[in-house]
Motif scaffolding. Structure first.
Motif, mmCIF file in Angstrom:
data_model
loop_
_atom_site.group_PDB
_atom_site.id
_atom_site.type_symbol
_atom_site.label_atom_id
_atom_site.label_comp_id
_atom_site.label_asym_id
_atom_site.label_seq_id
_atom_site.Cartn_x
_atom_site.Cartn_y
_atom_site.Cartn_z
ATOM 1 N N THR A 116 0.812 -1.213 0.000
ATOM 2 C CA THR A 116 0.000 0.000 0.000
ATOM 3 C C THR A 116 0.846 1.264 0.000
ATOM 4 O O THR A 116 0.327 2.350 0.148
ATOM 5 N N GLY A 117 2.141 1.131 -0.188
ATOM 6 C CA GLY A 117 3.001 2.266 -0.464
ATOM 7 C C GLY A 117 3.439 3.113 0.710
ATOM 8 O O GLY A 117 3.310 2.736 1.865
ATOM 9 N N ILE A 118 3.984 4.254 0.363
ATOM 10 C CA ILE A 118 4.482 5.222 1.323
ATOM 11 C C ILE A 118 3.467 6.362 1.404
ATOM 12 O O ILE A 118 3.009 6.867 0.384
ATOM 13 N N VAL A 119 3.147 6.752 2.601
ATOM 14 C CA VAL A 119 2.186 7.835 2.789
ATOM 15 C C VAL A 119 2.903 9.173 2.682
ATOM 16 O O VAL A 119 3.903 9.407 3.353
ATOM 17 N N THR A 120 2.378 10.031 1.822
ATOM 18 C CA THR A 120 2.864 11.395 1.709
ATOM 19 C C THR A 120 1.669 12.306 1.932
ATOM 20 O O THR A 120 0.676 12.203 1.216
ATOM 21 N N VAL A 121 1.741 13.158 2.922
ATOM 22 C CA VAL A 121 0.633 14.034 3.276
ATOM 23 C C VAL A 121 1.065 15.476 3.060
ATOM 24 O O VAL A 121 2.104 15.904 3.557
ATOM 25 N N PHE A 122 0.257 16.218 2.314
ATOM 26 C CA PHE A 122 0.477 17.644 2.126
ATOM 27 C C PHE A 122 -0.600 18.365 2.927
ATOM 28 O O PHE A 122 -1.788 18.094 2.761
ATOM 29 N N VAL A 123 -0.182 19.267 3.792
ATOM 30 C CA VAL A 123 -1.113 19.982 4.661
ATOM 31 C C VAL A 123 -0.957 21.471 4.423
ATOM 32 O O VAL A 123 0.154 21.995 4.420
ATOM 33 N N LYS A 124 -2.092 22.128 4.245
ATOM 34 C CA LYS A 124 -2.098 23.570 4.112
ATOM 35 C C LYS A 124 -2.961 24.101 5.249
ATOM 36 O O LYS A 124 -4.156 23.836 5.308
ATOM 37 N N VAL A 125 -2.338 24.816 6.160
ATOM 38 C CA VAL A 125 -3.035 25.352 7.326
ATOM 39 C C VAL A 125 -3.076 26.872 7.199
ATOM 40 O O VAL A 125 -2.040 27.512 7.070
ATOM 41 N N GLY A 126 -4.278 27.415 7.243
ATOM 42 C CA GLY A 126 -4.442 28.857 7.124
ATOM 43 C C GLY A 126 -4.059 29.595 8.396
ATOM 44 O O GLY A 126 -3.804 29.002 9.446
ATOM 45 N N MET A 127 -4.082 30.898 8.287
ATOM 46 C CA MET A 127 -3.688 31.759 9.402
ATOM 47 C C MET A 127 -4.695 31.736 10.544
ATOM 48 O O MET A 127 -4.340 31.918 11.691
#
Length: 130
Positions: A69-80
């Motif tokens: 099931t691979g490698i987990v890559t998480v992109f997170v964008k958190v606002g101000m």
């Protein structure tokens, strides 16, 4: 101001990973079906049919299509204007906990293949977290 609860982020990550482990995107299924209809080679047509059958079996049975099931890559964008309600963990730790929960879910345990110190001891983390 947006309020995000720690447990909600953790569960969202876990749910998303479980979801993508057994559902293909609709556009992929449609493209595979269209390719199947156009294919002239019997062997290639049989292979595409098997992929579509396997995909349906995974979706109905809620089991991964592939053991790895691979490698987990998480992109997170958190606002101000985000406030973390009751958070006792960092965002990284919350995401790692979501990964941990997804990979160790008793109903659908996913194959953990991430190694700690890949160039050295090569010890499996057993939960696919870094």
């Amino acid at each position: 101001m947006t309020v995000i609860k720690q447990d909600d982020l953790i569960q969202s990550v876990a749910d998303a990973l479980q979801f993508i482990s057994y559902y293909h995107p609709v556009d992929f299924i449609q493209a595979m079906h269209e390719a199947y209809l156009r294919e002239e080679s019997p062997a290639a047509k049989d292979s595409m049919a098997q992929i579509l059958i396997n995909s349906r079996m995974c979706a109905t049975g809620h089991r991964p299509i592939c053991q790895d099931t691979g490698i987990v890559t998480v992109f997170v964008k958190v606002g101000m204007d985000v406030r973390w309600d009751g958070a006792t963990m960092s965002v990284d730790d919350m995401i790692n906990e979501g990964v941990r929960r997804a990979y160790n879910l008793p109903e659908n345990v996913l194959r953990a293949s991430i190694l700690a110190d890949p160039a050295g001891a090569r010890k499996n983390t057993k939960d696919n977290t870094p």
